[in-house]
Write an enzyme that holds these catalytic residues in place. Structure first.
Site, PDB file in Angstrom:
ATOM      1  N   LYS A 208      11.712   4.619   2.337  1.00 47.33           N
ATOM      2  CA  LYS A 208      12.751   4.122   2.184  1.00 47.33           C
ATOM      3  C   LYS A 208      13.613   4.712   1.319  1.00 47.33           C
ATOM      4  CE  LYS A 208      13.299  -0.311   3.736  1.00 47.33           C
ATOM      5  NZ  LYS A 208      13.518  -1.574   3.680  1.00 47.33           N
ATOM      6  N   GLU A 214       2.719   7.847  -3.063  1.00 52.17           N
ATOM      7  CA  GLU A 214       1.727   8.635  -2.426  1.00 52.17           C
ATOM      8  C   GLU A 214       2.595   9.546  -1.232  1.00 52.17           C
ATOM      9  OE1 GLU A 214      -0.172   4.403  -3.062  1.00 52.17           O
ATOM     10  OE2 GLU A 214       1.827   5.461  -2.821  1.00 52.17           O
ATOM     11  N   GLY A 270       7.836  -3.110   5.909  1.00 55.10           N
ATOM     12  CA  GLY A 270       7.225  -1.804   6.372  1.00 55.10           C
ATOM     13  C   GLY A 270       6.186  -2.255   7.592  1.00 55.10           C
ATOM     14  N   ARG A 271       5.572  -2.878   7.299  1.00 55.25           N
ATOM     15  CA  ARG A 271       4.625  -3.592   8.521  1.00 55.25           C
ATOM     16  C   ARG A 271       5.271  -3.935   9.883  1.00 55.25           C
ATOM     17  NH1 ARG A 271       4.315  -6.828   4.143  1.00 55.25           N
ATOM     18  NH2 ARG A 271       4.538  -8.998   4.620  1.00 55.25           N
ATOM     19  N   GLU A 356      -1.701  -8.326   4.899  1.00 60.58           N
ATOM     20  CA  GLU A 356      -0.401  -8.166   4.110  1.00 60.58           C
ATOM     21  C   GLU A 356       0.737  -9.311   4.208  1.00 60.58           C
ATOM     22  OE1 GLU A 356       0.752  -4.247   2.545  1.00 60.58           O
ATOM     23  OE2 GLU A 356       2.234  -4.876   3.626  1.00 60.58           O
ATOM     24  N   HIS A 387     -22.600  -1.583  19.962  1.00 56.26           N
ATOM     25  CA  HIS A 387     -23.891  -0.665  19.375  1.00 56.26           C
ATOM     26  C   HIS A 387     -24.064  -0.797  17.856  1.00 56.26           C
ATOM     27  CE1 HIS A 387     -25.758   0.287  23.220  1.00 56.26           C
ATOM     28  NE2 HIS A 387     -24.348   0.224  23.614  1.00 56.26           N
ATOM     29  N   LYS A 507      -0.579  -0.610  -8.486  1.00 54.81           N
ATOM     30  CA  LYS A 507       0.275   0.536  -8.442  1.00 54.81           C
ATOM     31  C   LYS A 507       0.934   0.893 -10.024  1.00 54.81           C
ATOM     32  CE  LYS A 507       3.018   1.144  -4.829  1.00 54.81           C
ATOM     33  NZ  LYS A 507       4.077   0.875  -3.954  1.00 54.81           N
TER      34      LYS A 507
END
Length: 544
Positions: A208, A214, A270-271, A356, A387, A507
């Protein structure tokens, strides 16, 4: 009107008593007492059939849970979110992901301005761009057709796009290769690009502000990698990079033509953004028509959530059952078990969406919450998980409620495969609910010493979600179902599900430590003894 404190609400007190009366009753007994339970405790809406009869509840439990929703002001909070009120309290913003999938002609106001036309203007620009790339009209710097698309983002700018691409891969253009880079670990970028040709590769950079550490580290590495294939000709950037951002100056400084910048808004977290311009790589993969079908599925669930009475409301009911398991039965996790290989990234996507959002310890008033919030979501597609970790769910000491997700039709019908897959879904739900008693095990001729090891206690709660097939619209319905499930729980707990301050501290500290790691001189001590020793050890190891 502000709801009473959580533990003072009459329904909460009654549910506490209900836990003592019902919580210990086995599902075997609940079904024996109510033979029609398996057909009655079901709900079908918006293309999803939900069987919640294997949850450890009675009609009275459900009635009290619905009362709790009313006492918590859920109806008012739903209306407030859809109205565009500033329900993201700590950031003083609306949370209007529902506007991203509103149809043309709808009206949703933010600050007195209708945002729906803006949303569709961006969608139209995305569609025109995707048509150019998919048709071959968009060419790279050397005139070659784009054959590879690399999405560069992190968090919601990665988990949504990669989940949607994997989920809808059956509908994707197979002449295009899609890769996703998020981790600042250089291995992620190296592996995503090792076999790609820069002349045929388009990067979609999602940030944004165009400052996310990152994402921009990976974006600059991508720029260097790309220009190395064009002898350093910076003009190539404009043909091989597009941006999903709101910062035109930074996008232009990077070398991207701002005509190829696709924006979104601060009222979308964001999510909750996979159906915004963040979904550009998804639209490139499946095409504008399928992308809009996905938006239609989202909107269908939105309208159901907004209008259905709580006792017949899929997201509300799911949320209330989860809250019952979490706060009254003591379950700390939820297993997401999709029986469709295309949904292999769905549990990871839900981890961010749920944890979050609701991983909060203080309420909207800044005081500690009165209940356990934010159960841990995890999972794996069936039948692989059977399994792996199902042993713990069946015979372990922890209570792990589970959502089993299945489809009536396979996208890839092969022999008996799909019938076998669905048989496993139904069998697991049955086994988790009813188990196997010591008497049943002994009657099979099992030696006495072995009987305890082969007993299945059962009484493990599950919900089974059955859909017709995994189409774009079905994916939209599923994601919206969990979005509104999350919001419902947040309202009852009285927390803000739309902020994420918990990601900030680490961060900030990482930036400080990075400068100390890279310092030519030995940095002055500025941390606890353990962290300081680890910095010294890493600097020492790096020099060798």
């Amino acid at each position: 009107m502000t709801p009473r404190p959580l533990r003072e609400r009459p329904a909460w007190k009654a549910l506490s008593a209900q836990r003592d009366a019902v919580g210990g009753r086995h599902l075997r007994q609940l079904f024996a007492d109510d033979p029609g339970r398996g057909e009655r405790l079901t709900l079908e809406a918006a293309g999803i059939y939900l069987d919640y009869s294997k949850q450890r509840v009675t009609d009275e439990t459900l009635r009290l849970l619905v009362s709790l929703a009313h006492e918590s002001g859920l109806r008012e909070r739903i209306d407030a979110m859809f109205r565009g009120d500033r329900v993201n309290v700590t950031e003083d913003r609306p949370a209007l992901h529902v506007a991203l999938r509103a149809p043309r002609g709808a009206s949703i106001l933010v600050g007195g301005q209708d945002v729906v036309p803006e949303v569709h203007a961006v969608l139209d620009r995305m569609a025109a761009f995707c048509d150019r790339v998919r048709s071959g009209a968009w060419l790279g710097h050397t005139g070659k057709r784009i054959r590879n698309v690399v999405n560069v983002g992190i968090g919601g700018s990665d988990l949504g796009p990669v989940m949607a691409y994997e989920a809808l891969r059956h509908h994707a253009d197979r002449s295009l290769t899609f890769r996703f880079v998020s981790n600042v670990d250089g291995t992620d970028f190296a592996e995503a690009t090792w076999d790609l040709d820069p002349a045929e590769t388009l990067f979609v950079v999602c940030s944004k502000t165009f400052t996310t550490q990152e994402t921009m580290t990976n974006a600059h590495t991508a720029r260097d990698w790309s220009l190395a294939g064009f002898s350093g000709d910076a003009r190539a950037v404009a043909r091989h990079f597009v941006a999903v951002s709101t910062s035109a100056p930074r996008v232009a400084a990077f070398g991207i033509d701002t005509a190829n910048m696709f924006g979104f808004w601060d009222w979308v977290g964001g999510r909750y953004s996979m159906e915004s311009a963040i979904g550009l790589s998804t639209m490139l993969a499946v095409g504008p028509e399928n992308f809009r079908a996905m938006l239609g599925g989202f909107h269908e669930m939105d309208e159901h959530f907004r209008t259905a009475p709580f006792e017949r409301n899929l997201p509300v009911l799911k949320a209330l059952l989860s809250l019952w398991n979490n706060d009254f039965l003591g379950a700390e996790t939820v297993a997401i078990l999709p029986y469709d290989q295309y949904l292999k990234r769905f549990p990871a996507y839900l981890q961010q969406l749920t944890m979050e959002s609701n991983g909060k310890r203080v309420g909207l008033d800044g005081r500690p919450v009165e209940a356990s919030t934010g159960p841990i979501y995890w999972g794996e597609p069936g039948t692989n998980g059977q399994h792996s970790f199902y042993q713990l769910i069946h015979q372990g000491t922890r209570l792990v409620p589970a959502d089993l997700i299945a489809f009536a039709h396979s996208q890839n019908p092969v022999g008996r495969h799909h019938d076998m897959l669905v048989a496993n879904v139904l069998a697991q739900a049955e086994a988790l609910a009813f188990g196997k008693t010591a008497e049943e095990v002994a009657a099979e001729g099992t030696p006495g010493w072995l009987v305890p090891h082969r007993v299945f206690e059962g009484n493990r709660p599950t919900s089974t979600l059955l859909l017709d097939r995994l189409t774009p619209a079905a994916l939209g319905r599923l994601v919206a179902l969990y979005e509104h499930d999350v919001y419902t729980q947040s309202v009852i707990w009285g927390i803000d599900p739309f902020d994420q301050w918990g990601v900030e501290l680490g961060k900030v500290l990482a930036q400080r430590i990075l400068s100390e790691i890279e310092s030519p001189a030995e940095p002055a001590p500025a941390h606890d003894g353990s962290t300081q020793a680890l910095i010294r050890r890493y600097r020492s190891m790096r020099r060798k």
